[in-house]
Design a protein around this motif. Structure first.
Motif, PDB file in Angstrom:
ATOM      1  N   GLU A   1      -9.845  46.573  17.805  1.00 46.98           N
ATOM      2  CA  GLU A   1     -10.876  47.060  16.878  1.00 46.98           C
ATOM      3  C   GLU A   1     -11.080  46.058  15.739  1.00 46.98           C
TER       4      GLU A   1
ATOM      5  N   GLY B   1      -5.348  55.456  24.274  1.00 44.38           N
ATOM      6  CA  GLY B   1      -6.057  54.448  23.488  1.00 44.38           C
ATOM      7  C   GLY B   1      -6.691  53.330  24.287  1.00 44.38           C
ATOM      8  N   ILE B   2      -6.578  53.384  25.615  1.00 44.01           N
ATOM      9  CA  ILE B   2      -7.048  52.257  26.437  1.00 44.01           C
ATOM     10  C   ILE B   2      -8.525  52.414  26.815  1.00 44.01           C
TER      11      ILE B   2
ATOM     12  N   GLN C   1      -7.816  57.855  19.882  1.00 43.58           N
ATOM     13  CA  GLN C   1      -8.183  56.928  18.804  1.00 43.58           C
ATOM     14  C   GLN C   1      -9.075  55.800  19.319  1.00 43.58           C
ATOM     15  N   GLY C   2      -8.999  55.538  20.622  1.00 45.89           N
ATOM     16  CA  GLY C   2      -9.843  54.511  21.223  1.00 45.89           C
ATOM     17  C   GLY C   2     -11.324  54.770  21.032  1.00 45.89           C
TER      18      GLY C   2
ATOM     19  N   ASN D   1     -15.135  56.089  14.188  1.00 42.27           N
ATOM     20  CA  ASN D   1     -14.147  55.010  14.235  1.00 42.27           C
ATOM     21  C   ASN D   1     -12.794  55.614  14.617  1.00 42.27           C
ATOM     22  N   SER D   2     -11.791  54.749  14.717  1.00 39.62           N
ATOM     23  CA  SER D   2     -10.508  55.189  15.266  1.00 39.62           C
ATOM     24  C   SER D   2      -9.775  56.185  14.369  1.00 39.62           C
ATOM     25  N   ARG D   3     -10.237  56.316  13.112  1.00 37.79           N
ATOM     26  CA  ARG D   3      -9.563  57.264  12.223  1.00 37.79           C
ATOM     27  C   ARG D   3     -10.212  58.642  12.225  1.00 37.79           C
TER      28      ARG D   3
ATOM     29  N   ARG E   1     -12.673  42.738  17.022  1.00 35.38           N
ATOM     30  CA  ARG E   1     -14.103  42.921  17.250  1.00 35.38           C
ATOM     31  C   ARG E   1     -14.878  42.992  15.930  1.00 35.38           C
TER      32      ARG E   1
ATOM     33  N   GLY F   1     -12.849  54.572  18.552  1.00 33.99           N
ATOM     34  CA  GLY F   1     -13.315  53.519  17.653  1.00 33.99           C
ATOM     35  C   GLY F   1     -13.816  52.291  18.386  1.00 33.99           C
ATOM     36  N   LEU F   2     -13.507  52.194  19.681  1.00 33.23           N
ATOM     37  CA  LEU F   2     -13.938  51.033  20.464  1.00 33.23           C
ATOM     38  C   LEU F   2     -15.191  51.332  21.287  1.00 33.23           C
TER      39      LEU F   2
ATOM     40  N   GLU G   1      -1.778  58.177  20.611  1.00 27.97           N
ATOM     41  CA  GLU G   1      -3.166  57.907  20.269  1.00 27.97           C
ATOM     42  C   GLU G   1      -4.125  58.477  21.294  1.00 27.97           C
TER      43      GLU G   1
END
Lengths: 373, 373
Positions: B204, A222-223, A338-339, A266-268, B207, A341-342, A188
């Motif tokens: 995600e 992803g962190i 992918q992170g 977003n993560s996608r 949240r 998305g956060l 990710e």
């Protein structure tokens, strides 16, 4: 003291990989550990960046990351003309036409760099020469097995060597080769990455190297939060290695347009694609990937030729987008995990470290509640 | 008491999804929460399984999972003959020929089931009828939004409803639809899964749903150990949902050959492919995928037709492999997540729960050490 603190001197085991010297210095000053991605620099510009960091880091520890691919194009003629000769005209024409369709005028000369790629072995050597002239506390190899020369020279300078791995077999080879710190990076992650997720890879790597030697493992991929950091450390990681989260800072080298796209994503919205460097690396999905993966595309070139196109071309794209060209904005992309998305906004690198610490403490309290029942 | 305990009555928030009644009962008896995958059964056989569980679970809580796809083939003729008519002869011929090449004799009739697929809406309704006649403590929908009928009927029976999601947008819709428990399943999971990793998806989702309603979130995808469980709970998950780890138990429905392959596999030996159900689902990579993705393949059929081929065909493959046919063994595959790389052997389901508890306690102690500095 935790092993990771005695190894590199960081108070809070949050490692921040960044191509931006401001981020590196700010993170280290705040108790984390900044690592400058050296591969986007020439030896001369790296010297300048490290000198700047030395005078802005308040004596706190920091490191350098250099990308030396294991399987180099051995026996290959590495002169710039020999490399340019391997870039077909249709790739250049495709790029010029793609830019034109998105409202950016460019000549064939403008979409190909004449600068030697930093991923060539001789460039890596020169960058290491520069790095070892500074008080670095960690030398990291970002791609494949750390070459013996890197390990030998690091030993001589008393600098620990770290290496990123995407599979447990690679971790085992790295530890056997003498690496002092393993960064287990899940699929990710932004940039070059494998396919196994961080949650699986970290315990798999910890278990695989344990019988060989007691080497600390950082979790990567992803962190973006202190809660994830606490989660990875509960699984046995000695700390975390982060990248994408620093792009959404005020100091970041990322373009304004890219940072806006990060906040909206977003993560996608990421894709693992070879169309930026020639090897699969995770990036924000944009019209760039649609075009290179679509009909009429000549396909990605191998490393290092693909980057010789993408570096100057994305320079033009970012410039046009930041100047308000809405079509150009559709092409804007950069390495990100992918992170993304956060990511909810852009703030200073110092504020990100503070937020990690708070979030980490909150996660610890949550765990205490569970323990106390 | 933790919210998840009051919701479903589990002492230790380890949810075990399994098609095997022995696993479900053993996990619940040991303090976890077993969930029977109902979709591999007919209403009659599900009745039998649940009656068995009722008399072997010592009054401990358990649940049932039913797969009702959101986007059903609306207005489609669901008679078995209408479905069979949608399976082209070349898919059948390809399957027969594939088996032959791997030393398994089969007639065209033997590679297609004449049983109605359990993923049809009317089958889902019938399975729910059966489930609600038993003292289940959780009803889970495995694919897409839990249909209103499932939520209404669960409410009437006082049973909480859970739903698996692979993206935060789906979690938001589920919570708005009235679901009581969200299972955030990352792309590393076995079976139907999305692309976002567990480590990113869990925070995600937490949240995203927080502003709507306080619904507990279970982490799923790649989780095989108590340390990973502690890690996910440090990130805010109320517990974990597991699947693959129960395949490597003595009780498991998986074939002997598959269990041997699981122990030998690493985390890179899985593939997300539509060639088993018609939708992308993660499985152990085998010669099956090589053939269906290779030249001459007619390509995967949509749901539910693909499963009408794969169910009887894998029945033959497993039987041949377990009987010692080494070629057939190359085809053996089943749904499994990347966590397969963490499987080191086969033991009882009760032993797996005990190991989770011990490993979870060790992770907690590790966190205490970090807190104490």
């Amino acid at each position: 003291m935790e092993p990771i603190q005695s190894l590199v001197g960081a108070e809070f085991p949050l490692f921040a990989f960044s191509h931006c010297r401001d981020v590196v210095a700010a993170v280290s000053r705040s108790g984390g550990f900044g690592v400058l991605g050296g591969s986007s620099f020439t030896p001369e510009s790296l010297e300048e960046e490290l000198r700047w960091i030395d005078s802005h880091v308040d004596g706190k520890p920091y490191g350098v990351d250099i990308l030396i691919p294991e399987h180099q194009m051995l026996g290959m003629d590495h002169s710039i003309d020999a490399l340019l000769a391997q870039i077909p005209a249709r790739h250049i024409d495709f790029t010029v036409d793609l830019l034109r369709r998105y409202g950016i005028a460019a000549t064939p000369q403008e979409v190909v760099t004449r600068q030697l790629p930093s991923t060539l072995p001789e460039m890596g050597e020169a960058l290491m020469d520069v790095a070892f002239r500074h008080p670095i506390r960690l030398m990291v190899n970002a791609l494949g097995i750390a070459p013996p020369a890197m390990i030998e020279r690091s030993r001589r300078h008393g600098v620990p060597v770290g290496a990123l791995v995407g599979a447990k077999e690679h971790a085992v080879r790295q530890v056997k080769a003498g690496v002092d710190l393993i960064i287990a990076q899940g699929g990710e992650a932004g940039g070059h990455c494998g396919e196994v997720s961080t949650l699986v890879l970290v315990p798999e790597v910890i278990r695989a190297i344990k019988p060989i030697r007691d080497v600390p493992v950082l979790a990567a991929g992803g962190i973006m939060t202190g809660a994830q950091m606490a989660g990875c450390m509960a699984m046995g990681a000695a700390g975390v290695w982060t990248g994408s989260v620093w792009l959404a800072t005020t100091e970041s080298e990322a373009s304004e347009s890219f940072r806006e796209k990060m906040v909206a994503a977003n993560s996608r919205d990421t894709v693992r694609s070879p169309t930026r460097t020639g090897k699969p690396s995770r990036q924000l999905r944009s019209a760039w990937h649609e075009a290179w993966d679509g009909p009429g595309s000549p396909g990605a070139l191998p490393m290092p030729m693909m980057a010789m196109i993408s570096i100057p071309t994305f320079g033009k794209i970012d410039k046009a987008a930041d100047a308000g060209n809405e079509k150009a904005r559709e092409l804007v992309s950069y390495w990100v995990g992918q992170g993304v998305g956060l990511v909810e906004g852009v703030c200073s690198a110092t504020a990100v470290v503070q937020e990690f610490k708070q979030d980490f403490a909150d996660a610890m309290s949550r765990m205490m509640t569970i323990i106390d029942g």
